[in-house]
Design an enzyme around this catalytic site. Structure first.
Site, short mmCIF file in Angstrom:
data_model
loop_
_atom_site.label_atom_id
_atom_site.label_comp_id
_atom_site.label_asym_id
_atom_site.label_seq_id
_atom_site.Cartn_x
_atom_site.Cartn_y
_atom_site.Cartn_z
CG ASP A 1 -2.45 -1.24 0.56
OD1 ASP A 1 -2.60 -0.62 1.63
OD2 ASP A 1 -1.33 -1.53 0.09
CD GLN B 1 5.19 -0.05 2.14
OE1 GLN B 1 4.52 -0.59 3.01
NE2 GLN B 1 5.00 1.20 1.78
CE LYS C 1 1.93 -0.24 5.71
NZ LYS C 1 2.15 -0.10 4.29
#
Ligand code: NDP
Length: 280
Positions: A118, A95, A51
């Protein structure tokens, strides 16, 4: 049969994102993403590194926070609070999975919905559900993008989604519905699964079982999107679809690796652009 090249489509979209990032930066808003990793899970470390690399490639500002496994929930929430207030950070991502002593729902709820790239926050899930999305959940958005950029019209098609997780299956169904597909969702209690999957013009599979969908479960000419990422008994990366069999039957199919996988981070970058634009 043709293969949907997720790497090539992803590279195309990333070049579009790079141009948008340059334009935003010229206007004084450089898109910024903060990624938080708690603990030392090796797969998570790879995802986070990818990422960060992707952000650098498209010209974003990126901050990665690597926190010890012993970090308390309070410490994590304090960091999120600081990032919520920072003007140079438009997207925040924690994460998953987080260590067991941290409640993932509490963490998701702490992220400012405007920075929840997200698309996991209940406010953003609600907005998606009611047809007014702020962000699109990354993996299902990647699937829809692959279908559309392959020239397939979703409207009116029989779409079957296998899997009903909050991250993939459920939002995938909502997104295909928003594209006017006729959507059926299957799961582990579905009876006569093959009968249902054989109805699909568009079949999306996200179950986490190596090569589970076989040729006899697919309608000739179907478009097949394989979200699965598994290791088979030989340690090889495999999808949820038996590629050798299904590629003989489908009109279009994503491979694993190189199909849906590369699109997830691309859609995360896209959401960060959306968040940065809102800050203009
Ligand atoms: P989950 O384990 O959260 O969900 C799996 C779903 O599959 C559940 O809804 C389950 O049903 C269903 N399922 C399991 N077994 C069967 C079966 N035999 N028949 C029908 N349905 C079944 O997984 P995720 O959604 O998080 O992930 C799915 C796969 O996608 C994994 O391989 C994961 O690694 C991959 N993935 C890939 C991403 C990418 O970027 N390419 C991103 C996210 C995930 P039930 O609800 O009844 O238990």
């Amino acid at each position: 049969m043709a293969i949907i090249d997720g790497k090539a489509i992803s590279a195309q979209i990333r070049s579009e994102i790079k141009a948008e990032a340059e334009a935003l930066t010229a206007k004084g808003v450089r898109p910024g993403l903060a990624v938080i990793l708690v603990g030392t899970d090796p797969a998570s470390q790879i995802y986070v590194r990818n990422k960060q690399k992707a952000c650098e490639e498209v010209g974003f500002y990126s901050d990665t926070y690597t926190l010890a496994e012993t970090t308390t929930e309070k410490e994590l929430l304090d960091l999120i609070e600081i990032l919520n207030l920072r003007k140079d950070i438009h997207g925040i991502l924690v994460q998953s999975p987080v260590p067991k002593h941290i409640n993932p729902d509490t963490v998701i709820n702490a992220i400012l919905p405007e920075k929840d790239v997200d698309c996991f926050h209940p406010e953003n899930v609600g907005k998606l559900m009611t047809g007014n999305p702020r962000f699109l959940p990354c993996t299902p958005a990647g699937v829809v993008e692959l279908i559309k950029r392959s020239g397939v019209d979703i409207s009116g098609k029989e779409c079957v989604v296998v899997g009903r997780s909050n991250i993939v299956g459920k939002p995938q169904a909502i997104m295909l519905l928003a594209e006017n597909g006729t959507v059926t969702v299957c799961h582990s209690r579905t009876k006569n699964l093959a009968e249902v999957t054989r109805r699909a013009d568009i079949l999306v599979v996200a179950i986490g079982k190596s090569e589970f969908i076989t040729g006899d479960m697919v309608k000739p000419g179907a478009v097949v999107l394989d979200v699965g990422m598994n290791r088979n008994s030989e340690g090889k990366l495999t999808g949820d679809v038996n590629f050798a069999e299904v590629s003989e039957i489908a009109s279009l199919i994503t491979p694993v690796p190189g199909g849906v996988g590369p699109m997830t981070i691309t859609m995360l970058l896209q959401n960060t652009i959306t968040a940065a634009k809102a800050a203009l």
